[in-house]
Enzyme design. Sequence first.
Site, short mmCIF file in Angstrom:
data_model
loop_
_atom_site.label_atom_id
_atom_site.label_comp_id
_atom_site.label_asym_id
_atom_site.label_seq_id
_atom_site.Cartn_x
_atom_site.Cartn_y
_atom_site.Cartn_z
N ASP A 53 -43.25 36.87 5.64
CA ASP A 53 -42.28 36.56 6.71
C ASP A 53 -42.36 37.55 7.87
O ASP A 53 -42.21 37.19 9.03
CB ASP A 53 -40.84 36.66 6.17
CG ASP A 53 -40.38 35.39 5.47
OD1 ASP A 53 -41.00 34.33 5.67
OD2 ASP A 53 -39.39 35.47 4.72
N LYS A 58 -34.62 35.66 -1.82
CA LYS A 58 -35.71 36.55 -1.40
C LYS A 58 -35.54 37.98 -1.89
O LYS A 58 -36.53 38.68 -2.11
CB LYS A 58 -35.86 36.51 0.12
CG LYS A 58 -36.43 35.19 0.61
CD LYS A 58 -36.57 35.12 2.10
CE LYS A 58 -37.22 33.79 2.49
NZ LYS A 58 -37.36 33.63 3.94
P1 ATR Z 1 -32.25 34.74 2.90
O1 ATR Z 1 -32.94 35.31 1.70
O2 ATR Z 1 -32.89 33.44 3.33
O3 ATR Z 1 -32.11 35.68 4.05
P2 ATR Z 1 -29.66 35.39 1.94
O4 ATR Z 1 -30.24 36.64 1.38
O5 ATR Z 1 -28.70 34.60 1.12
O6 ATR Z 1 -30.79 34.37 2.37
O7 ATR Z 1 -28.97 35.79 3.33
C1 ATR Z 1 -28.22 34.87 4.03
C2 ATR Z 1 -27.63 35.54 5.29
O8 ATR Z 1 -26.86 34.55 5.96
C3 ATR Z 1 -26.68 36.68 4.98
O9 ATR Z 1 -26.72 37.61 6.05
C4 ATR Z 1 -25.33 35.96 4.93
O10 ATR Z 1 -24.22 36.79 5.20
P3 ATR Z 1 -23.55 37.68 4.02
O11 ATR Z 1 -24.41 38.89 3.85
O12 ATR Z 1 -22.20 37.99 4.53
O13 ATR Z 1 -23.53 36.80 2.79
C5 ATR Z 1 -25.51 34.98 6.06
N1 ATR Z 1 -24.63 33.82 5.94
C6 ATR Z 1 -24.77 32.76 5.10
N2 ATR Z 1 -23.77 31.88 5.30
C7 ATR Z 1 -22.99 32.38 6.28
C8 ATR Z 1 -21.81 31.95 6.95
N3 ATR Z 1 -21.21 30.79 6.61
N4 ATR Z 1 -21.29 32.73 7.91
C9 ATR Z 1 -21.88 33.90 8.27
N5 ATR Z 1 -23.01 34.37 7.69
C10 ATR Z 1 -23.55 33.63 6.71
#
Ligand code: ATR
Length: 285
Positions: free
Chosen positions: A101, A65
Site C-alpha cells: 500500500d 491490516k
Molecule cells: P484499514 O485497515 O483499512 O485502515 P481499520 O484499521 O479498521 O481499516 O481503520 C479504519 C479507519 O477508519 C480508522 O481510522 C477508523 O477510526 P477509529 O480509529 O476511530 O476506529 C476510521 N473509521 C471507520 N469508520 C468510521 C466512522 N464511522 N467515522 C469516523 N472514522 C471511522
Amino acid sequence: MELFGVMGYPISHSLSPDMHNAAFRHEKRDAVYVPLKVKHDELEIALAGARALGFRGLNVTVPYKEEVIPYLDILSAEASLIKAVNTISIKDGKLTGHNTDCLGFVEALTTHLPDSLGGKRCLIIGAGGASRAVVMGLAIHKAALTIANRTLSKAEALAKDVAQVTTFAPQVCLLDTPEFAQIVKHSEIIINTTSLGMTPQQDLSPVPVDLLSPHHFVVDIIYNPLKTKLISDAEAKGCQTQSGLDMLINQGAQAWNIWFGESGPRDVMKAAVLAALIRQPDEAI
Ligand code: ATR
C-alpha cells in the site's frame, strides 16, 4: 491451480478479485482469486485454513491490516516499519506479511502531483492500517503531517511510531472539532484513509463541504465508489482530486512482484476494475 484471495469484512465492495483474475487470464496463469469474508473472531482460523488449503497468496483489507500481524510467521522490513500488512505470501507452510500500500500510494500521488512532497502540509484522516501505509510514505518524503481520527489514541500511537523513524512527530487531532476545521483550512493535501464514503456508506464524507476550497488537493483512497462524496464535494469546490483507483492498481501490481517475481499487468488490471465499476448498480459508482 494456484489459489489467491482477499480477506476482509465487509468484502463485497472489493474489486481485487476482478483485477487479479483478469490479470491471471491475460498472463495465462492457472490461478484464481476469491473474496473471503472473514468474521472478527475467525481471522486466525481463516489464515490457518488458507495455509491448509494450499493458498499461495492473500491480500488483507478493512479492518484486518493491523490485526493480522500476530498470526503471521514472518514480517517484511516495510511491513514491520508500517505495522500493517496488505499482502501475504505463503510458501513452505509459512505466512509472510508485506505492505504494498505504501509504495502504491506514493506512486499514485506523485503521478498526479509532481511537486515535491517535502514540507507540504498534509492532513491524513484515519489512523488504521491503510493510514499507517499512507503516513509512513508521506513521512519518508518529509511532508508536514497531521493525523485526524475519531479515536485520538490511535492517531497518537501512529504519530509516535512515525517519530521513531523520522526526525519529526506528526500533529494529531480529533475529527469533527473546531481544531479539525482549522487544520483542514490550512492543509494543502487532504487524504481520506477511513471507510467513510465507501459502498454502502456512499452518502458520508469525513470533511464538511464548506471547509473545502480550491487550494486543496483532495485524495480519497476509496475506489468503490470511484467518486466518493468527498471527491464530488471537492470537485464542486474547484479542488484537484485523486480517487483510490491508481493506488489499488499499484498495490495490486506490486503484490505480483511478491508472489511471482514480476509486476502485474497494470493496464489490464485497471481496465478490469473500471469495467467492474461500470457493471455495478448506478448508485454504487
Ligand atoms: P484499514 O485497515 O483499512 O485502515 P481499520 O484499521 O479498521 O481499516 O481503520 C479504519 C479507519 O477508519 C480508522 O481510522 C477508523 O477510526 P477509529 O480509529 O476511530 O476506529 C476510521 N473509521 C471507520 N469508520 C468510521 C466512522 N464511522 N467515522 C469516523 N472514522 C471511522
